[in-house]
Write a protein that holds these residues in place. Structure first.
Motif, mmCIF file in Angstrom:
data_model
loop_
_atom_site.group_PDB
_atom_site.id
_atom_site.type_symbol
_atom_site.label_atom_id
_atom_site.label_comp_id
_atom_site.label_asym_id
_atom_site.label_seq_id
_atom_site.Cartn_x
_atom_site.Cartn_y
_atom_site.Cartn_z
ATOM 1 N N PRO A 68 4.954 -8.743 41.688
ATOM 2 C CA PRO A 68 5.553 -8.921 43.049
ATOM 3 C C PRO A 68 5.222 -7.523 44.063
ATOM 4 O O PRO A 68 5.315 -7.715 45.270
ATOM 5 C CB PRO A 68 6.866 -9.316 42.989
ATOM 6 N N ASP A 69 5.247 -6.332 43.483
ATOM 7 C CA ASP A 69 5.264 -5.302 44.228
ATOM 8 C C ASP A 69 3.778 -4.707 44.342
ATOM 9 O O ASP A 69 3.540 -3.375 44.978
ATOM 10 C CB ASP A 69 6.031 -4.069 43.785
ATOM 11 N N TYR A 70 2.684 -5.379 44.043
ATOM 12 C CA TYR A 70 1.466 -4.957 43.860
ATOM 13 C C TYR A 70 0.845 -4.538 45.373
ATOM 14 O O TYR A 70 0.387 -3.323 45.348
ATOM 15 C CB TYR A 70 0.309 -6.209 43.454
ATOM 16 N N SER A 71 1.008 -5.154 46.260
ATOM 17 C CA SER A 71 0.380 -4.721 47.622
ATOM 18 C C SER A 71 1.095 -3.434 48.243
ATOM 19 O O SER A 71 0.603 -2.477 48.643
ATOM 20 C CB SER A 71 0.439 -5.793 48.669
ATOM 21 N N VAL A 72 2.437 -3.525 47.998
ATOM 22 C CA VAL A 72 3.335 -2.344 48.474
ATOM 23 C C VAL A 72 2.989 -0.988 47.651
ATOM 24 O O VAL A 72 2.737 -0.108 48.190
ATOM 25 C CB VAL A 72 4.846 -2.824 47.916
ATOM 26 N N ILE A 73 2.781 -1.105 46.587
ATOM 27 C CA ILE A 73 2.741 -0.109 45.578
ATOM 28 C C ILE A 73 1.006 0.320 45.952
ATOM 29 O O ILE A 73 0.826 1.544 45.993
ATOM 30 C CB ILE A 73 2.542 -0.324 43.896
ATOM 31 N N MET A 74 0.125 -0.500 46.081
ATOM 32 C CA MET A 74 -1.347 -0.152 46.257
ATOM 33 C C MET A 74 -1.321 0.686 47.703
ATOM 34 O O MET A 74 -2.106 1.884 47.543
ATOM 35 C CB MET A 74 -2.256 -1.371 46.619
ATOM 36 N N LYS A 75 -0.589 0.347 48.681
ATOM 37 C CA LYS A 75 -0.528 0.977 50.129
ATOM 38 C C LYS A 75 0.290 2.570 49.790
ATOM 39 O O LYS A 75 -0.084 3.081 50.324
ATOM 40 C CB LYS A 75 0.217 0.125 51.128
ATOM 41 N N LYS A 76 1.135 2.393 49.102
ATOM 42 C CA LYS A 76 1.930 3.627 48.697
ATOM 43 C C LYS A 76 1.168 4.607 48.093
ATOM 44 O O LYS A 76 1.043 5.964 48.392
ATOM 45 C CB LYS A 76 3.176 3.085 48.002
ATOM 46 N N VAL A 77 0.619 4.137 47.114
ATOM 47 C CA VAL A 77 -0.624 4.979 46.035
ATOM 48 C C VAL A 77 -1.673 5.743 47.182
ATOM 49 O O VAL A 77 -1.532 6.847 47.225
ATOM 50 C CB VAL A 77 -1.319 4.401 45.146
ATOM 51 N N ARG A 78 -2.062 4.939 47.862
ATOM 52 C CA ARG A 78 -3.169 5.495 49.174
ATOM 53 C C ARG A 78 -2.637 6.450 49.981
ATOM 54 O O ARG A 78 -2.995 7.404 50.313
ATOM 55 C CB ARG A 78 -3.777 4.345 49.710
ATOM 56 N N SER A 79 -1.538 5.970 50.430
ATOM 57 C CA SER A 79 -0.792 6.855 51.550
ATOM 58 C C SER A 79 -0.335 8.106 51.032
ATOM 59 O O SER A 79 -0.607 9.203 51.596
ATOM 60 C CB SER A 79 0.235 6.014 52.310
ATOM 61 N N THR A 80 0.161 8.195 49.617
ATOM 62 C CA THR A 80 0.740 9.521 49.172
ATOM 63 C C THR A 80 -0.388 10.218 48.788
ATOM 64 O O THR A 80 -0.492 11.449 48.939
ATOM 65 C CB THR A 80 1.557 9.095 47.742
ATOM 66 N N LYS A 81 -1.352 9.748 48.233
ATOM 67 C CA LYS A 81 -2.835 10.427 48.035
ATOM 68 C C LYS A 81 -3.356 11.279 49.238
ATOM 69 O O LYS A 81 -3.592 12.287 49.149
ATOM 70 C CB LYS A 81 -3.625 9.539 47.191
ATOM 71 N N ARG A 82 -3.326 10.277 50.296
ATOM 72 C CA ARG A 82 -4.014 10.858 51.756
ATOM 73 C C ARG A 82 -3.070 12.190 52.054
ATOM 74 O O ARG A 82 -3.725 13.107 52.488
ATOM 75 C CB ARG A 82 -3.975 9.795 52.356
ATOM 76 N N GLU A 83 -1.788 12.050 51.800
ATOM 77 C CA GLU A 83 -0.829 12.897 52.136
ATOM 78 C C GLU A 83 -0.973 14.103 51.511
ATOM 79 O O GLU A 83 -1.168 15.382 52.136
ATOM 80 C CB GLU A 83 0.548 12.390 52.283
ATOM 81 N N MET A 84 -1.226 13.895 50.192
ATOM 82 C CA MET A 84 -1.389 14.859 49.054
ATOM 83 C C MET A 84 -2.910 15.876 49.427
ATOM 84 O O MET A 84 -2.971 16.888 49.556
ATOM 85 C CB MET A 84 -1.377 14.659 47.745
ATOM 86 N N ASP A 85 -3.669 14.932 49.699
ATOM 87 C CA ASP A 85 -5.103 15.497 49.726
ATOM 88 C C ASP A 85 -5.147 16.235 51.279
ATOM 89 O O ASP A 85 -6.136 17.141 51.526
ATOM 90 C CB ASP A 85 -6.071 14.381 49.953
ATOM 91 N N MET A 86 -4.652 15.767 52.405
ATOM 92 C CA MET A 86 -4.353 16.494 53.448
ATOM 93 C C MET A 86 -3.863 17.923 53.695
ATOM 94 O O MET A 86 -4.024 18.705 54.488
ATOM 95 C CB MET A 86 -4.000 15.696 54.612
ATOM 96 N N ASN A 87 -3.175 18.162 52.508
ATOM 97 C CA ASN A 87 -2.524 19.724 52.217
ATOM 98 C C ASN A 87 -3.445 20.814 52.116
ATOM 99 O O ASN A 87 -4.342 20.514 51.393
ATOM 100 C CB ASN A 87 -1.457 19.533 51.322
#
Length: 147
Positions: A68-87
């Motif tokens: 049930p949380d698949y889409s939410v987690i996928m988006k969260k992983v991408r946004s968290t990774k992007r935030e980390m990579d932009m540091n």
């Protein structure tokens, strides 16, 4: 006796090559960027946040799209990774890491070619590949398919 002399000569040359790598500008940049990354609280917070969400992602991945949380987690992983990579510290470390890997690959190629044309050596960090996930997490073999 010849075999022993050759082995000692190879070991001496290997040790000298290792010292040259450790004293290189590329290694110095890698060490300084790693130190800066480890000492930066914001970078460490971002890395921890990504590792935490990745753990949750792996739990969700067991069920795939049916979770049930698949889409939410996928988006969260991408946004968290992007935030980390932009540091800045994370980005600088990743660049230094790639440069060091390139140097080691070039040295491996040179050694392999000096032995013979049929000797294989890693290219583009293939020896340390994490299965092609592309997450850049540095954990190795994380299985992440979210990038």
């Amino acid at each position: 006796m010849i075999g022993t002399t050759e082995i000692v000569n190879i070991l001496d040359r290997s040790e000298a090559l290792g010292k040259m790598i450790l004293q290189s500008d590329v290694m110095e940049e890698y060490n300084s960027s790693q130190k800066a990354l480890n000492e930066d609280k914001e970078s460490q917070r971002l890395i921890k946040a990504f590792a935490d969400i990745k753990d949750h992602y792996q739990d969700v991945q067991r069920f795939g799209r049916y979770h049930p949380d698949y889409s939410v987690i996928m988006k969260k992983v991408r946004s968290t990774k992007r935030e980390m990579d932009m540091n800045d510290k994370v980005a600088a470390f990743k660049i230094a890491e790639r440069n060091l890997q390139k140097l080691l690959d070039e040295i491996s190629q040179g050694v392999a070619m000096s032995v013979g044309d049929n000797i294989k050596a890693p290219k583009d960090g293939a020896a340390l590949s994490d299965g092609g996930c592309g997450c850049g997490s540095g954990s190795g073999g994380c299985g992440c398919k979210a990038s």
